[in-house]
Design a protein around this motif. Structure first.
Motif, PDB file in Angstrom:
ATOM      1  N   LEU A 163       0.829  -1.205   0.000  1.00 31.30           N
ATOM      2  CA  LEU A 163       0.000   0.000   0.000  1.00 31.30           C
ATOM      3  C   LEU A 163       0.863   1.254   0.000  1.00 31.30           C
ATOM      4  O   LEU A 163       0.583   2.222  -0.722  1.00 31.30           O
ATOM      5  N   THR A 164       1.944   1.232   0.791  1.00 34.61           N
ATOM      6  CA  THR A 164       2.862   2.379   0.836  1.00 34.61           C
ATOM      7  C   THR A 164       3.504   2.603  -0.526  1.00 34.61           C
ATOM      8  O   THR A 164       3.637   3.738  -0.995  1.00 34.61           O
ATOM      9  N   TRP A 165       3.914   1.514  -1.171  1.00 30.27           N
ATOM     10  CA  TRP A 165       4.521   1.604  -2.508  1.00 30.27           C
ATOM     11  C   TRP A 165       3.548   2.229  -3.502  1.00 30.27           C
ATOM     12  O   TRP A 165       3.919   3.102  -4.294  1.00 30.27           O
ATOM     13  N   PHE A 166       2.283   1.818  -3.454  1.00 31.09           N
ATOM     14  CA  PHE A 166       1.299   2.329  -4.398  1.00 31.09           C
ATOM     15  C   PHE A 166       1.022   3.815  -4.145  1.00 31.09           C
ATOM     16  O   PHE A 166       0.912   4.609  -5.089  1.00 31.09           O
ATOM     17  N   ILE A 167       0.926   4.202  -2.881  1.00 27.89           N
ATOM     18  CA  ILE A 167       0.708   5.621  -2.556  1.00 27.89           C
ATOM     19  C   ILE A 167       1.879   6.451  -3.047  1.00 27.89           C
ATOM     20  O   ILE A 167       1.699   7.532  -3.643  1.00 27.89           O
ATOM     21  N   TYR A 168       3.104   5.956  -2.831  1.00 23.96           N
ATOM     22  CA  TYR A 168       4.298   6.676  -3.298  1.00 23.96           C
ATOM     23  C   TYR A 168       4.287   6.832  -4.816  1.00 23.96           C
ATOM     24  O   TYR A 168       4.544   7.927  -5.343  1.00 23.96           O
ATOM     25  N   LYS A 169       3.965   5.756  -5.522  1.00 21.50           N
ATOM     26  CA  LYS A 169       3.949   5.805  -6.991  1.00 21.50           C
ATOM     27  C   LYS A 169       2.896   6.787  -7.509  1.00 21.50           C
ATOM     28  O   LYS A 169       3.080   7.411  -8.559  1.00 21.50           O
ATOM     29  N   SER A 170       1.812   6.926  -6.782  1.00 22.47           N
ATOM     30  CA  SER A 170       0.739   7.814  -7.234  1.00 22.47           C
ATOM     31  C   SER A 170       1.058   9.286  -7.004  1.00 22.47           C
ATOM     32  O   SER A 170       0.438  10.161  -7.617  1.00 22.47           O
ATOM     33  N   LEU A 171       2.038   9.560  -6.115  1.00 22.41           N
ATOM     34  CA  LEU A 171       2.318  10.947  -5.748  1.00 22.41           C
ATOM     35  C   LEU A 171       3.700  11.441  -6.157  1.00 22.41           C
ATOM     36  O   LEU A 171       3.989  12.638  -6.000  1.00 22.41           O
ATOM     37  N   ASN A 172       4.550  10.562  -6.692  1.00 26.14           N
ATOM     38  CA  ASN A 172       5.952  10.980  -6.914  1.00 26.14           C
ATOM     39  C   ASN A 172       6.152  11.854  -8.148  1.00 26.14           C
ATOM     40  O   ASN A 172       7.249  12.354  -8.390  1.00 26.14           O
ATOM     41  N   GLY A 173       5.148  12.030  -8.986  1.00 24.37           N
ATOM     42  CA  GLY A 173       5.252  12.902 -10.151  1.00 24.37           C
ATOM     43  C   GLY A 173       5.796  12.241 -11.395  1.00 24.37           C
ATOM     44  O   GLY A 173       5.664  12.778 -12.500  1.00 24.37           O
ATOM     45  N   LYS A 174       6.438  11.089 -11.264  1.00 24.63           N
ATOM     46  CA  LYS A 174       7.000  10.396 -12.430  1.00 24.63           C
ATOM     47  C   LYS A 174       6.069   9.316 -12.965  1.00 24.63           C
ATOM     48  O   LYS A 174       6.196   8.877 -14.105  1.00 24.63           O
ATOM     49  N   THR A 175       5.182   8.832 -12.128  1.00 23.94           N
ATOM     50  CA  THR A 175       4.200   7.831 -12.541  1.00 23.94           C
ATOM     51  C   THR A 175       2.805   8.335 -12.216  1.00 23.94           C
ATOM     52  O   THR A 175       2.633   9.231 -11.385  1.00 23.94           O
ATOM     53  N   GLN A 176       1.832   7.772 -12.855  1.00 19.87           N
ATOM     54  CA  GLN A 176       0.453   8.172 -12.614  1.00 19.87           C
ATOM     55  C   GLN A 176      -0.441   6.938 -12.511  1.00 19.87           C
ATOM     56  O   GLN A 176      -0.068   5.854 -12.956  1.00 19.87           O
ATOM     57  N   ILE A 177      -1.603   7.132 -11.936  1.00 19.43           N
ATOM     58  CA  ILE A 177      -2.563   6.043 -11.765  1.00 19.43           C
ATOM     59  C   ILE A 177      -3.615   6.154 -12.863  1.00 19.43           C
ATOM     60  O   ILE A 177      -4.316   7.165 -12.963  1.00 19.43           O
ATOM     61  N   VAL A 178      -3.697   5.128 -13.674  1.00 19.39           N
ATOM     62  CA  VAL A 178      -4.633   5.112 -14.802  1.00 19.39           C
ATOM     63  C   VAL A 178      -5.442   3.827 -14.750  1.00 19.39           C
ATOM     64  O   VAL A 178      -4.870   2.734 -14.652  1.00 19.39           O
ATOM     65  N   ARG A 179      -6.748   3.955 -14.826  1.00 20.50           N
ATOM     66  CA  ARG A 179      -7.611   2.773 -14.825  1.00 20.50           C
ATOM     67  C   ARG A 179      -7.387   1.982 -16.101  1.00 20.50           C
ATOM     68  O   ARG A 179      -7.381   2.520 -17.197  1.00 20.50           O
ATOM     69  N   GLN A 180      -7.210   0.646 -15.944  1.00 21.83           N
ATOM     70  CA  GLN A 180      -7.015  -0.240 -17.083  1.00 21.83           C
ATOM     71  C   GLN A 180      -8.302  -1.014 -17.376  1.00 21.83           C
ATOM     72  O   GLN A 180      -9.140  -1.218 -16.484  1.00 21.83           O
TER      73      GLN A 180
END
Length: 616
Positions: free
Chosen positions: A330-347
Motif C-alpha cells: 500500500l505504501t509503494w502504491f501511494i508513493y507511486k501515485s504521488l511521486n510525479g514520475k508515474t500516474q494512476i490510470v484505470r485499465q
C-alpha cells in the motif's frame, strides 16, 4: 438461431464431460481399492500424525485445541482431517470395492478422490516422506509460475503472486495433505496457462474450467476451493492481449465462473446420485441437509453473522508479518501515485480483476456456517481477493510521458485523504467478541424454591451483549425458568427457558441481543413458574475468580456468598490499537481498488448528463 444451437451443443458437451468424470472417478477409486496396502508405511504415517495431535501449528508441531484450533494463527494444521485421509487411503477392503468406494464410512457425500493418489504413494513412501516431496513440488511449481510472469509481465506482477503465496502460509501447505490438493490443481492449470497460453482459446476456456471444477470436487474436502478457479483466471486475464474492451475480460470471468460451478456442482451431484444407487440410501437428501447446514440456512444466520464470517477469516492476516507485507504494498502504491514520475490510470482489465476479487466475499457470505467454524484454513480464500487487488494496483501504475502536473498531484492527494477518512470510519464500525466468564472454578448449587427469586447486580462492561450463559440443573420436566434483566422495576429483556429442555444440560448458552447504557446498573432476576421438581442454580464458591459485571446476589433477602456462574459475550469495537491499524490498512486497500470503478462510473454519468444538457 445458430448461436442458440451452439450453446445447446456446448451445454450437452459439458453434461457429457460431467457424466464421464463421475464414472471415471468411481472407477479410479474402485481400482485403487483393489491395490494392497503397504502396512509398514501406513503404520509409520499414522504414528507420525498421532504424535503431533489434531491441530498443531506448522511452526511448532504440538497439538493444542485451545491455543491453535481456536486461534487466528495462520499456520494451524488440520491433523484430524489428514488422519481421516490416511484412514480412507489405507483401509483394508474386504467386501465389494465399488460399494466401499462409494460409501466411504459416513462421508458419502464427498468423493475422497485423494485416495487414488495417496494409496499409490503410500506403496513407496510414508507421511513424512510425502511432506518432503510436497515441499519440493510446491516450491518448484510456484517458482516456474512466478519466473514466467517475471519474464513476460515484469517483476511487480511476479512479486504480487509471491506475496499472495506467502500469505497462504506455505509451511502449513507443505506439511498438510488437506491443504495441498487445491494448490496442485490451481498450479497445474496456471502452468498450462503460462507455457501454453495460445492454446486457451475462447472455445476451449469453458471446458477447461469445467474440468478444474470437477477435479476440485473430486479431490478436495471443502478447504479453499475457489482458488482453483480464481488463481488461474487471474493469469489468463493478465496474459490476455491488451487493448480489448473491458466487457471482453468481464465475459471471460462470467463464462469461466459459470463453467467452474457447473463442473464443481455437477461432480458433487453425480457422486450423490451414483452413491445413492450403489449403497441403497438417499444420499442426495443427506448431502442436501449438509449443504443447508454449511450455508447457515438451517440456523437462519442473519446478516451480522454472515459478515462475521468475513471478519473472522480476515483476522488471520493480522499476523504481524502479513500486515507488514500488505502495508508495504500500500505504501509503494501511494508513493507511486504521488511521486510525479508515474500516474494512476484505470485499465480495461480492472473490472475483471475486481469481479474475481468480490467472489471471495460472496463465498464467505454464502457458506458462512462452514467458514466461521473452519476459519483456520478457509481464510486462504481471501488469497483470491488479495491477488486481485494487487494485480489491479500493479496494472494501474503507468509512467508519465512528462512529469505529472501539479493539479493532478493535488487531486490524487485529496483522493487519498478522502479514502483514508473513509477507511478510518469503516474501521470504527468493526466489532469483535469480548468474552468474560467465571465458570472455570469450583461451584456450589443453590436450590431456587418455588415462589422465590434470585437477584444479582449486573453492571455491563460494554453496551451490547450477544450471548448469555448460566449454570443450571433441574430434575423437573414441567415449568419454566424466567430470567429478567431489569432497570429498577422495568423489565428490559426476558428469557424463558423450558425446564424440560434443560434436563440433559448443566450449563446453558443462548444468543441474545441486549443493548445497555454505559456505566448503568441493572439487575438479573431469576424465578420459576409451574415447576414440579427442584431447580438448582450454580454459584461460584466465595467469589473465586469473580466476574466484574456481577455484584451481590440475594435469595429471599439473604446474601449468597458467590456469583452466579455465567458467561457473557459482548460485541464491541476492537480494543487493540494494532488491530485498528490493521483494519485501517485493509479498508484503505479495498477502497483504493473500488475507487477506480466508482470513479469511472461517476465520470460516465457526468459526461452523459453533460451531453444531454448540451442537447437541450
Amino acid at each position: 438461431m445458430k448461436s442458440v444451437q451452439k450453446k445447446i451443443v456446448g451445454l450437452l458437451k459439458v453434461l457429457a464431460m460431467i457424466v464421464a468424470g463421475v464414472l471415471l472417478g468411481a472407477i479410479l477409486i474402485t481400482l485403487v481399492y483393489c491395490i494392497p496396502v503397504n502396512q509398514t508405511n501406513a503404520q509409520k504415517s499414522i504414528d507420525s500424525l498421532e504424535g503431533e495431535g489434531w491441530y498443531p501449528s506448522a511452526t511448532q508441531l504440538k497439538s493444542s485445541l485451545d491455543t491453535y484450533f481456536h486461534s487466528y494463527l495462520p499456520g494451524v494444521l488440520d491433523g484430524a482431517t489428514d488422519g481421516l485421509m490416511l484412514a480412507k487411503a489405507t483401509r483394508q477392503i474386504e467386501g465389494n470395492p465399488l460399494w466401499e468406494a462409494m460409501n466411504m464410512e459416513g462421508y458419502t457425500y464427498y468423493w475422497h478422490g485423494y485416495v487414488v493418489i495417496l494409496r499409490v504413494l503410500l506403496l513407496f513412501m510414508d507421511y513424512e516422506q510425502f511432506r518432503f516431496l510436497n515441499c519440493i513440488l510446491q516450491l518448484m511449481m510456484m517458482f516456474f509460475v512466478a519466473h514466467f510472469i517475471w519474464e513476460k509481465k515484469g517483476q511487480r506482477y511476479a512479486l504480487a503472486l509471491l506475496t499472495s503465496y506467502f500469505l497462504m502460509m506455505p509451511m502449513a501447505m507443505f506439511l498438510s495433505l488437506q491443504f495441498s490438493w487445491i494448490f496442485y490443481i490451481a498450479m497445474a492449470l496456471s502452468l498450462l496457462i503460462c507455457y501454453r497460453h495460445t492454446w486457451f482459446t475462447e472455445k476451449r476456456i469453458p471446458y477447461i474450467f469445467v474440468i478444474a471444477g470437477m477435479l476440485t470436487s473430486f479431490l478436495d474436502l471443502l478447504t479453499y476451493p475457489l482458488y482453483t478457479w480464481a488463481f488461474p483466471l487471474f493469469l489468463l486475464i493478465l496474459l490476455s492481449e491488451d487493448g480489448q474492451k473491458a466487457l471482453n475480460y468481464v465475459k471471460t470471468v462470467f463464462v469461466s465462473g459459470l463453467c467452474w460451478i457447473l463442473g464443481y456442482a455437477g461432480m458433487w451431484f453425480g457422486k450423490w446420485a451414483l452413491a445413492g444407487w450403489i449403497v441403497h440410501r438417499n444420499v442426495i437428501q443427506e448431502a442436501w441437509k449438509e449443504v443447508l447446514f454449511r450455508s447457515g440456512s438451517e440456523e437462519s444466520l442473519n446478516l451480522i453473522a454472515r459478515l462475521e464470517a468475513l471478519y473472522d477469516n480476515w483476522k488471520h492476516y493480522e499476523y504481524p508479518l502479513y500486515t507488514a507485507l500488505l502495508a508495504i504494498w500500500l505504501t509503494w502504491f501511494i508513493y507511486k501515485s504521488l511521486n510525479g514520475k508515474t500516474q494512476i490510470v484505470r485499465q480495461e482489465k480492472n473490472g475483471a480483476y475486481l469481479l474475481i476479487t468480490l467472489s471471495s466475499f460472496v463465498w464467505y457470505f454464502v457458506l458462512a456456517n462452514h467458514t466461521l467454524g473452519h476459519h483456520f484454513f478457509t481464510y486462504r480464500i481471501w488469497g483470491v481477493a488479495i491477488t486481485g487487488i494487487l494485480f489491479l494496483l500493479c496494472g494501474s501504475i503507468t509512467t508519465c510521458k512528462d512529469n505529472c502536473s501539479g493539479r493532478d498531484r493535488i487531486y490524487t492527494f485529496c483522493k487519498w485523504g478522502i479514502l483514508c477518512i473513509l477507511a478510518v470510519m469503516l474501521t470504527l464500525t468493526a466489532r469483535e467478541d469480548v468474552s468474560v466468564l467465571n465458570g472455570n472454578v469450583e461451584y456450589q448449587e443453590i436450590e431456587l424454591p418455588k415462589g422465590e427469586q434470585i437477584e444479582e447486580e449486573f453492571l455491563p462492561s460494554f453496551p451490547r451483549v450477544k450471548n448469555f450463559a448460566m449454570g443450571i440443573r433441574t430434575e423437573s420436566v414441567k415449568g419454566q425458568c424466567i430470567i429478567e434483566i431489569r432497570d429498577d422495576e422495568k423489565t428490559l429483556y426476558e428469557l424463558n427457558w423450558k425446564l424440560a429442555e434443560l434436563a440433559d444440560t448443566e450449563y446453558v448458552q443462548v444468543p441474545v441481543d441486549w443493548n445497555f447504557k454505559r456505566d448503568s446498573n441493572y439487575r438479573i432476576v431469576i424465578h420459576l413458574e409451574e415447576n414440579e421438581g427442584p431447580v438448582y442454580l450454580r454459584f461460584t464458591k466465595d467469589n473465586v475468580n469473580p466476574m466484574l459485571e456481577l455484584g451481590v446476589a440475594k435469595i429471599g433477602g439473604d446474601i449468597i456468598s458467590g456469583q452466579l456462574t455465567s458467561g457473557i459475550v459482548y460485541s464491541y469495537r476492537p480494543l487493540s490499537k494494532y488491530t485498528l491499524l490493521f483494519l485501517t490498512i485493509s479498508w484503505l486497500g479495498l477502497l483504493t481498488a473500488l475507487s477506480f470503478e466508482v470513479e469511472q462510473i461517476v465520470m460516465w454519468v457526468f459526461h452523459r448528463l453533460k451531453r444531454n444538457t448540451g442537447k437541450t
